[in-house]
Motif scaffolding. Structure first.
Motif, PDB file in Angstrom:
ATOM      1  N   ILE A 305       0.883  -1.185   0.000  1.00 48.54           N
ATOM      2  CA  ILE A 305       0.000   0.000   0.000  1.00 48.54           C
ATOM      3  C   ILE A 305       0.915   1.227   0.000  1.00 48.54           C
ATOM      4  CG2 ILE A 305      -1.747   1.296   1.284  1.00 48.54           C
ATOM      5  CD1 ILE A 305      -2.547  -1.175   2.744  1.00 48.54           C
ATOM      6  N   HIS A 306       0.541   2.244  -0.763  1.00 49.95           N
ATOM      7  CA  HIS A 306       1.252   3.530  -0.708  1.00 49.95           C
ATOM      8  C   HIS A 306       0.281   4.601  -0.230  1.00 49.95           C
ATOM      9  CE1 HIS A 306       4.123   1.376  -3.219  1.00 49.95           C
ATOM     10  NE2 HIS A 306       5.003   2.288  -2.866  1.00 49.95           N
ATOM     11  N   VAL A 307       0.673   5.345   0.799  1.00 48.89           N
ATOM     12  CA  VAL A 307      -0.166   6.425   1.323  1.00 48.89           C
ATOM     13  C   VAL A 307       0.625   7.726   1.188  1.00 48.89           C
ATOM     14  CG1 VAL A 307      -1.474   7.279   3.302  1.00 48.89           C
ATOM     15  CG2 VAL A 307      -1.220   4.809   2.958  1.00 48.89           C
ATOM     16  N   TYR A 308       0.088   8.655   0.381  1.00 52.84           N
ATOM     17  CA  TYR A 308       0.793   9.903   0.104  1.00 52.84           C
ATOM     18  C   TYR A 308      -0.005  11.078   0.668  1.00 52.84           C
ATOM     19  CZ  TYR A 308       3.831  13.077  -2.548  1.00 52.84           C
ATOM     20  OH  TYR A 308       4.751  14.035  -2.911  1.00 52.84           O
ATOM     21  N   PHE A 309       0.567  11.740   1.672  1.00 52.95           N
ATOM     22  CA  PHE A 309      -0.053  12.934   2.253  1.00 52.95           C
ATOM     23  C   PHE A 309       0.333  14.129   1.387  1.00 52.95           C
ATOM     24  CE2 PHE A 309      -0.165   9.907   5.650  1.00 52.95           C
ATOM     25  CZ  PHE A 309      -1.295  10.234   6.404  1.00 52.95           C
ATOM     26  N   GLY A 310      -0.664  14.725   0.723  1.00 50.47           N
ATOM     27  CA  GLY A 310      -0.382  15.816  -0.219  1.00 50.47           C
ATOM     28  C   GLY A 310      -0.094  17.136   0.482  1.00 50.47           C
ATOM     29  N   GLN A 311       0.203  18.132  -0.336  1.00 52.73           N
ATOM     30  CA  GLN A 311       0.455  19.494   0.183  1.00 52.73           C
ATOM     31  C   GLN A 311      -0.818  20.021   0.837  1.00 52.73           C
ATOM     32  OE1 GLN A 311       3.034  21.486   0.284  1.00 52.73           O
ATOM     33  NE2 GLN A 311       4.520  20.551  -1.099  1.00 52.73           N
ATOM     34  N   PRO A 312      -0.745  20.522   2.085  1.00 54.26           N
ATOM     35  CA  PRO A 312      -1.950  21.130   2.684  1.00 54.26           C
ATOM     36  C   PRO A 312      -2.430  22.308   1.823  1.00 54.26           C
ATOM     37  CG  PRO A 312      -0.247  20.800   4.347  1.00 54.26           C
ATOM     38  CD  PRO A 312       0.396  20.536   3.018  1.00 54.26           C
ATOM     39  N   VAL A 313      -3.737  22.373   1.603  1.00 52.84           N
ATOM     40  CA  VAL A 313      -4.321  23.441   0.780  1.00 52.84           C
ATOM     41  C   VAL A 313      -5.020  24.414   1.731  1.00 52.84           C
ATOM     42  CG1 VAL A 313      -6.043  23.954  -0.997  1.00 52.84           C
ATOM     43  CG2 VAL A 313      -4.660  21.863  -1.160  1.00 52.84           C
ATOM     44  N   SER A 314      -4.641  25.683   1.652  1.00 49.85           N
ATOM     45  CA  SER A 314      -5.206  26.698   2.547  1.00 49.85           C
ATOM     46  C   SER A 314      -6.535  27.205   1.981  1.00 49.85           C
ATOM     47  CB  SER A 314      -4.198  27.844   2.672  1.00 49.85           C
ATOM     48  OG  SER A 314      -4.868  29.076   2.810  1.00 49.85           O
ATOM     49  N   VAL A 315      -7.606  27.136   2.785  1.00 56.86           N
ATOM     50  CA  VAL A 315      -8.911  27.647   2.334  1.00 56.86           C
ATOM     51  C   VAL A 315      -8.804  29.151   2.104  1.00 56.86           C
ATOM     52  CG1 VAL A 315     -11.355  27.961   2.960  1.00 56.86           C
ATOM     53  CG2 VAL A 315     -10.206  25.818   3.487  1.00 56.86           C
ATOM     54  N   ARG A 316      -7.984  29.797   2.926  1.00 56.72           N
ATOM     55  CA  ARG A 316      -7.790  31.246   2.800  1.00 56.72           C
ATOM     56  C   ARG A 316      -7.251  31.601   1.407  1.00 56.72           C
ATOM     57  NH1 ARG A 316      -7.845  34.883   6.748  1.00 56.72           N
ATOM     58  NH2 ARG A 316      -7.103  36.946   6.197  1.00 56.72           N
ATOM     59  N   SER A 317      -6.242  30.835   0.969  1.00 63.34           N
ATOM     60  CA  SER A 317      -5.664  31.169  -0.351  1.00 63.34           C
ATOM     61  C   SER A 317      -6.601  30.738  -1.488  1.00 63.34           C
ATOM     62  CB  SER A 317      -4.269  30.561  -0.511  1.00 63.34           C
ATOM     63  OG  SER A 317      -4.360  29.168  -0.481  1.00 63.34           O
ATOM     64  N   LEU A 318      -7.376  29.661  -1.277  1.00 64.93           N
ATOM     65  CA  LEU A 318      -8.357  29.276  -2.307  1.00 64.93           C
ATOM     66  C   LEU A 318      -9.396  30.383  -2.495  1.00 64.93           C
ATOM     67  CD1 LEU A 318      -9.338  25.539  -1.485  1.00 64.93           C
ATOM     68  CD2 LEU A 318      -8.060  26.326  -3.464  1.00 64.93           C
ATOM     69  N   ALA A 319      -9.794  31.013  -1.365  1.00 63.93           N
ATOM     70  CA  ALA A 319     -10.893  31.997  -1.400  1.00 63.93           C
ATOM     71  C   ALA A 319     -10.438  33.378  -1.869  1.00 63.93           C
ATOM     72  CB  ALA A 319     -11.516  32.102  -0.017  1.00 63.93           C
ATOM     73  N   GLN A 320      -9.115  33.585  -1.880  1.00 60.97           N
ATOM     74  CA  GLN A 320      -8.590  34.909  -2.243  1.00 60.97           C
ATOM     75  C   GLN A 320      -9.055  35.290  -3.655  1.00 60.97           C
ATOM     76  OE1 GLN A 320      -4.399  35.144  -1.726  1.00 60.97           O
ATOM     77  NE2 GLN A 320      -4.456  37.294  -1.194  1.00 60.97           N
ATOM     78  N   ASN A 321      -9.607  36.480  -3.802  1.00 62.18           N
ATOM     79  CA  ASN A 321     -10.132  36.988  -5.083  1.00 62.18           C
ATOM     80  C   ASN A 321     -11.292  36.160  -5.639  1.00 62.18           C
ATOM     81  OD1 ASN A 321      -8.026  38.879  -4.975  1.00 62.18           O
ATOM     82  ND2 ASN A 321      -6.630  37.476  -6.051  1.00 62.18           N
ATOM     83  N   ARG A 322     -11.807  35.201  -4.844  1.00 63.36           N
ATOM     84  CA  ARG A 322     -12.932  34.397  -5.326  1.00 63.36           C
ATOM     85  C   ARG A 322     -14.196  34.668  -4.513  1.00 63.36           C
ATOM     86  NH1 ARG A 322     -13.218  29.366  -8.122  1.00 63.36           N
ATOM     87  NH2 ARG A 322     -15.441  29.748  -7.764  1.00 63.36           N
ATOM     88  N   VAL A 323     -14.008  34.923  -3.204  1.00 67.87           N
ATOM     89  CA  VAL A 323     -15.174  35.037  -2.322  1.00 67.87           C
ATOM     90  C   VAL A 323     -15.122  36.359  -1.567  1.00 67.87           C
ATOM     91  CG1 VAL A 323     -16.339  34.029  -0.320  1.00 67.87           C
ATOM     92  CG2 VAL A 323     -15.299  32.527  -2.005  1.00 67.87           C
ATOM     93  N   ASP A 324     -16.230  37.077  -1.586  1.00 64.13           N
ATOM     94  CA  ASP A 324     -16.336  38.296  -0.792  1.00 64.13           C
ATOM     95  C   ASP A 324     -16.942  37.905   0.556  1.00 64.13           C
ATOM     96  OD1 ASP A 324     -16.744  40.750   0.289  1.00 64.13           O
ATOM     97  OD2 ASP A 324     -18.478  41.269  -0.968  1.00 64.13           O
ATOM     98  N   ARG A 325     -16.098  37.904   1.602  1.00 61.95           N
ATOM     99  CA  ARG A 325     -16.577  37.441   2.912  1.00 61.95           C
ATOM    100  C   ARG A 325     -17.413  38.487   3.642  1.00 61.95           C
ATOM    101  NH1 ARG A 325     -12.350  34.789   6.641  1.00 61.95           N
ATOM    102  NH2 ARG A 325     -10.984  36.501   6.059  1.00 61.95           N
TER     103      ARG A 325
END
Length: 662
Positions: A305-325
């Protein structure tokens, strides 16, 4: 243009370490009882499970919803409060270290028996450790086996990381003893659907958000919502992702880290079970006795079995310029509100992006390539009415060719380079000897040969063959994300009315749209996918583009032939559903009646020789094609019945038939 696309071969991936190696060389009891001091969110001491419940029941949001329910139903506040407490009691985990230690000991024994190795990327573990310390963390593993969440907790315990709380389906609660053990190892149980039950939704969302905001533990759930029986990634479900993003969107936490985790099994424990489910043999109910019957599994070898923990994705950076909070400041935080179109589209895009990240880091073993080649050969020989087998040397030569091509396309391929290709192929075939047979240097799929006078009916024989075919297809499907975009382009070149780039693009766009229920294709990325496919085929010398005309090179015919055959079973599946709707489904059908009726139609056509693809018996393929036809307007839903909108169905059918002819 080269600058626009990073060469897939340059992708940097971490190395792996086998965590079972140490287990084989030291005491399991000492491992289970060792000192365990995990890294915690901002070094806060997590509250007890009982405190967590009272925080949820006293929260402003739940009180607000309880008041609403009282007004709507006329029930007394105490009654509704008691109902909320009962829901929480049914749902909540009771994470206990003693149970984790029991599992650590037991699973060490089980894993060492079943698997050669469990390989984990240590750099990913270090990134996760850092993320847990800084922000609330959500773990998003791929879901191919029941083993997934036990495996995740086992790995986190091994590396001294905080143990996750895991969203699990109610069906596990039916397993009396095991259900409680899972609850004590961090599982919280949710109903598969709770429709418009306002109170249930409020208790559930508040429970998850309270754990997240207080850094009680990393929250873990499966984005796909259920195990993938086909080993393809499933269209992500958005409910839980909406809930875990909410505290950030409302400014209650600075950020949330989403960590995609890719779990790749060299051999899947449930392979035959999944194939039978897809053929309509009902899924056995989860039960403790069933678990003990599964003990014979322990005598088998399931590879690594191979288990690969990916790069953490920041919700803050995903939302930048996409969501008006700012929109969330207009009403108090505790008042639930339905997310607007912009939030829905943001969460949906993020979900697709996260599933793509899971796919990117899936480790492919040689068998995935071999299964792809054997299935294609089986079908070609079937159409030509020749013996469905191939020489081992020829299979090895094709596998080496495909190994090099998949690496050029950026596959995360673990091919044993320290042995000769023929040894790599032979050892891979030997691990999967339930699916393939080798004799006198020739390889074929392991269909049971019935005795001439046996009582097996033609239909039973067909379904037995289909179990082998669908099991092999589940391995081929693991490589689909690598070849999908070039395969869509190859099929578009094959069917377009000319080799003009615009014509090919139109054909590509139609195919991509039709298959968007079948594969993970990010919404609104048609042009990007087309450009990526062109780049890969040109870079690998299969295609030239001269003045907006596509020219397939001499060496490109082999590549394009392989790629179009990769999509063929899916095209055939959609075509056969169109055919069924045009020829047989003159009366309206309910969705429940649809799959058995299509299955009957397909079996009849295969047994009379009018249809050759056994793979189209997969209920997953049939459901996805119905969903696509509903979305494209070729089929309509009328009062719970599926009705055919004939002109549109005929257009889809004609196009698919034209594809088959060419």
């Amino acid at each position: 243009s080269d600058s626009k696309y990073l060469d897939p071969m340059l992708k940097k991936r971490d190395d792996f370490e086998d965590i079972l190696e140490e287990r084989r060389n030291s005491s399991d009891l000492r491992y289970a009882l060792r000192c365990y001091i995990p890294v915690l969110y901002k070094e806060l001491t997590p509250c007890k499970a009982s405190e967590l419940k009272s925080m949820v029941l006293q929260s402003d949001q739940l009180r607000y919803v309880i008041n609403q329910v009282c007004k709507e139903t006329g029930m007394a506040a105490d009654e509704v409060q008691a109902e909320a407490a009962a829901i929480l009691e049914e749902m909540a985990h009771r994470l206990q270290l003693s149970t984790i230690r029991f599992f650590a000991f037991t699973l060490s024994k089980v894993f060492k028996t079943l698997f050669r190795s469990i390989c984990v990327n240590e750099e990913g573990i270090q990134r996760l450790q850092q993320a847990i310390h800084e922000h609330p963390v959500v773990l998003l593993p791929s879901h191919r086996s029941y083993m997934d969440f036990l495996l995740m907790s086992y790995i986190l315990y091994t590396y001294d990381l905080a143990l996750p709380v895991i969203a699990a389906g109610m069906d596990f609660m039916a397993m009396k003893f095991v259900g409680e053990m899972l609850r004590m190892s961090g599982a919280f149980f949710i109903r598969r659907s709770f429709g418009g039950d306002k109170l249930y939704w409020a208790v559930f969302s508040e429970y998850v958000k309270t754990m997240l905001k207080n850094g009680f533990a990393p929250v873990e759930f499966f984005l796909e919502g259920t195990r993938s029986r086909t080993c393809k990634s499933l269209t992500p479900k958005l409910g839980l992702l909406n809930i875990v993003m909410d505290p950030f969107l409302k400014g209650e936490v600075f950020d949330v880290s989403l960590v995609p985790v890719s779990i790749s099994y060299e051999r899947i424990l449930e392979e035959a079970l999944y194939a039978r489910e897809l053929l309509g043999v009902p899924k056995p109910k989860e039960s403790t006795s069933g678990l003990f019957k599964a003990r014979k599994v322990l005598s088998e070898d399931y590879g690594s079995i191979h288990v690969y923990f990916g790069q953490p994705v920041s919700v803050r950076s995903l939302a930048q310029n996409r969501v008006d909070r700012c929109q969330f400041n207009l009403i108090p935080r505790h008042i639930p509100r339905k997310p607007g179109e912009d939030i829905h589209s943001f969460v949906n895009d993020s979900a697709y992006r996260l599933v793509r990240a899971q796919e990117e880091n899936m480790v492919l073993k040689p068998w995935v390539l071999l299964a792809s080649l054997l299935l294609q050969n089986h079908h070609q020989m079937q159409v030509a009415e020749q013996k469905q087998e191939m020489a081992l040397d020829e299979l090895t030569e094709q596998a080496v060719w495909l190994r090099d091509l998949s690496r050029q396309y950026g596959a995360f391929l673990h091919w044993p380079d320290h042995v000769s290709p023929s040894e790599a192929v032979s050892s891979s075939l030997s691990l999967h000897r339930g699916l393939v047979r080798i004799s006198e240097g020739r390889v074929q799929l392991a269909f049971e040969q019935g005795e001439p006078c046996s009582t097996v009916t033609p239909e039973e024989e067909l379904l037995n063959q289909a179990v082998i075919i669908l099991s092999c297809a589940s391995y081929r499907n693991q490589a689909l994300h690598i070849f999908l975009r070039p395969a869509l382009l190859a099929s578009a070149i094959h069917t377009a009315s000319s080799s003009n780039k615009q014509e090919v693009y139109n054909s590509f766009s139609f195919l991509r749209n039709m298959f968007s229920n079948e594969f993970i294709l990010c919404p609104g990325a048609t042009v990007q996918d087309f450009e990526e496919a062109c780049y890969l085929l040109v870079k690998t010398g299969a295609l030239q583009i001269n003045q907006q005309e596509f020219v397939v090179t001499e060496r490109g015919h082999r590549t394009l032939g392989f790629l179009t055959r990769m999509l063929d079973p899916f095209l055939q599946g959609y075509q056969v559903v169109c055919r069924f709707l045009c020829e047989d489904a003159t009366e309206g059908l309910t969705e429940k009646q649809f799959v058995p009726a299509v299955r009957k139609f397909i079996i009849r056509h295969i047994l009379t020789g009018r249809l050759r693809y056994t793979e189209v018996l997969s209920s997953d393929l049939q459901k996805n094609s119905l969903a696509a036809l509903l979305r494209l307007g070729a089929v309509q839903k009328l009062k719970g019945y599926v009705g055919v909108c004939h002109p549109c169905t005929s257009v889809c059918f004609d196009w698919l038939r034209q594809k088959q002819a060419s």
